[in-house]
Design an enzyme around this catalytic site. Structure first.
Site, PDB file in Angstrom:
ATOM      1  N   GLN A   1      -5.109  -1.907   9.455  1.00 16.69           N
ATOM      2  CA  GLN A   1      -4.887  -3.212   8.836  1.00 16.69           C
ATOM      3  C   GLN A   1      -5.446  -4.320   9.721  1.00 16.69           C
ATOM      4  OE1 GLN A   1      -3.591  -3.551   5.790  1.00 16.69           O
ATOM      5  NE2 GLN A   1      -3.549  -5.779   5.769  1.00 16.69           N
TER       6      GLN A   1
ATOM      7  N   LYS B   1       0.846  -1.213   0.000  1.00 10.91           N
ATOM      8  CA  LYS B   1       0.000   0.000   0.000  1.00 10.91           C
ATOM      9  C   LYS B   1       0.870   1.247   0.000  1.00 10.91           C
ATOM     10  CE  LYS B   1      -3.810  -2.447   2.133  1.00 10.91           C
ATOM     11  NZ  LYS B   1      -4.372  -3.030   3.343  1.00 10.91           N
TER      12      LYS B   1
ATOM     13  N   ASP C   1     -11.361   2.191   3.592  1.00  9.16           N
ATOM     14  CA  ASP C   1     -11.621   0.761   3.439  1.00  9.16           C
ATOM     15  C   ASP C   1     -13.096   0.509   3.113  1.00  9.16           C
ATOM     16  OD1 ASP C   1      -9.648  -1.216   3.641  1.00  9.16           O
ATOM     17  OD2 ASP C   1      -9.417  -0.923   5.798  1.00  9.16           O
TER      18      ASP C   1
HETATM   19  N1  GUN Z   1      -6.291  -7.113   5.647  1.00  6.37           N
HETATM   20  C1  GUN Z   1      -6.233  -7.756   4.461  1.00  6.37           C
HETATM   21  N2  GUN Z   1      -6.759  -6.972   3.495  1.00  6.37           N
HETATM   22  C2  GUN Z   1      -7.161  -5.817   4.090  1.00  6.37           C
HETATM   23  C3  GUN Z   1      -7.783  -4.617   3.614  1.00  6.37           C
HETATM   24  O1  GUN Z   1      -8.090  -4.465   2.429  1.00  6.37           O
HETATM   25  N3  GUN Z   1      -8.033  -3.680   4.546  1.00  6.37           N
HETATM   26  C4  GUN Z   1      -7.718  -3.844   5.853  1.00  6.37           C
HETATM   27  N4  GUN Z   1      -8.010  -2.864   6.694  1.00  6.37           N
HETATM   28  N5  GUN Z   1      -7.148  -4.938   6.328  1.00  6.37           N
HETATM   29  C5  GUN Z   1      -6.873  -5.923   5.443  1.00  6.37           C
END
Ligand code: GUN
Length: 286
Positions: free
Chosen positions: A98, A54, A121
Site C-alpha cells: 500500500q 480490499k 497492482d
Molecule cells: N494507495 C492508494 N491506492 C492504491 C493502490 O491502488 N495500490 C497501492 N499499492 N497503493 C495505493
C-alpha cells in the site's frame, strides 16, 4: 443536456458476483483459493481504510487474504525480505504494497522487488513495459478499472480523442498506454502543460487524475464527452472531493463518474481480477 451518471458501485457489484461464482466453482473442484497479501506500513488513516476495503472485497469473493501491518519505522531491508518471502509463498498469488510509503523507504526499489507475476497492482517496470509494447499482462488497477467503465458505457475508442490530465506513474501514464492500445488518440496534460483547456476541449474522453478539487470546469469539456474523475481529495469534514466540477460538467458531458462511487470501486475490482488472473496462471489455467 444532462449526463448519465456512471454508477461504479453497481458495475463493481455485478463484477464481484462473477468473480465469486468463479471462485466457488474452483473450490468445488478442490482447488486452493486465490491468495492476496497486502503490506501496510505505518498508520495513515486513509491507507488503513483502503486496506480494510480490499480485505472485505477478498472475503466477499472467497479469496484467501493476509495483511501484514508494519511499523512506520520498518527498514527497507525488512520490507524487501518480507516481499522475497511472499514471492516464494505458494499460497499467495498477488502482493500489494500500500502506498504512500514513509519517506525513508525507496518505493521504486520495493516495487522492483515484487515478482512481476505477483504484481497485482500492475506497477512493476516489467508490466508497464509489456503494456507499452502492446502485450498487456498484469494491468495497473486504476487504468484497468477506468477501461472497464468506458467499455461499460459503450466507448469505441478507435479514432476517438482522449485527454488525460495528470501524468503519474500509477495512473496517468498507464492510462495513456491503455487508451493508445485501444485505438484512441491520446493527449497527456501535466504540470508543465500550457493552456490545458485547449488540449482538453477537443477530447471525446476526458480523464482527470490530479487530486485538485474543482480543477476541471464545464468550459473545458466538449459537449457529449465522457468524463472520468480519478481525483480523490479529502476536504473539510473528511468529505471526498473529485477533480471535476461535477454539477456544471454534468450539464455538458454525456456520461460522468461521481466521487465517491465512480472509479474507486472499479480499481478494487481490477485488483480482484488481477489476483484471479495470477492464480490461474500459477495453476496453468490461463
Ligand atoms: N494507495 C492508494 N491506492 C492504491 C493502490 O491502488 N495500490 C497501492 N499499492 N497503493 C495505493
Amino acid at each position: 443536456m444532462s449526463a448519465q451518471i456512471i454508477d461504479g458501485n453497481a458495475i463493481a457489484k455485478s463484477l464481484r458476483q462473477e468473480i465469486a461464482q468463479e471462485v466457488e466453482q474452483w473450490s468445488a473442484q478442490g482447488r486452493r483459493l486465490p491468495g492476496l497479501a497486502v503490506l501496510l506500513v505505518g498508520n495513515d488513516p486513509a491507507s488503513e481504510v483502503y486496506v480494510r476495503g480490499k480485505r472485505r472485497d477478498c472475503d466477499e469473493v472467497g479469496f484467501h487474504s493476509i495483511v501484514q501491518h508494519l511499523s512506520a519505522n520498518v527498514t527497507q531491508q525488512d520490507l524487501e525480505a518480507r516481499i522475497a518471502s511472499l514471492n516464494s509463498d505458494p499460497t499467495i498469488d498477488g502482493i500489494l504494497v500500500q502506498t504512500p510509503l514513509p519517506a525513508h523507504i525507496d518505493e521504486a526499489r520495493i516495487i522492483d522487488s515484487i515478482s512481476p507475476e505477483k504484481d497485482v497492482d500492475g506497477f512493476h517496470a516489467y508490466n508497464i513495459g509489456l503494456l507499452a509494447l502492446r502485450r498487456p499482462a498484469m494491468r495497473s488497477c486504476t487504468p484497468k478499472g477506468v477501461m472497464l467503465l468506458l467499455e461499460h458505457v459503450g466507448c469505441t475508442f478507435k479514432g476517438q480523442d482522449a485527454a488525460i490530465i495528470g501524468a503519474s506513474n500509477h495512473v496517468g501514464r498507464p492510462m495513456g498506454l491503455e487508451l493508445l492500445l485501444a485505438g484512441a488518440t491520446v493527449t497527456m496534460a501535466h504540470k508543465f502543460t500550457q493552456d490545458i483547456q485547449s488540449k482538453v476541449k477537443h477530447a471525446d474522453i476526458v480523464i482527470s487524475a490530479v487530486g485538485r478539487p474543482d480543477l476541471v470546469p464545464a468550459q473545458w469539456i466538449k459537449p457529449g464527452a465522457v468524463v472520468i474523475d480519478v481525483g480523490i481529495t479529502r476536504g473539510p469534514n473528511n468529505k471526498l472531493l473529485g477533480d471535476v466540477q461535477f454539477e456544471a460538467v454534468k450539464q455538458v458531458a454525456s456520461w460522468i463518474t461521481p466521487v465517491p462511487g465512480g472509479v474507486g470501486p472499479m480499481t478494487r475490482i481490477a485488483l480482484l481480477q488481477n489476483t484471479l488472473q495470477a492464480a490461474k496462471a500459477t495453476m496453468g489455467l490461463s
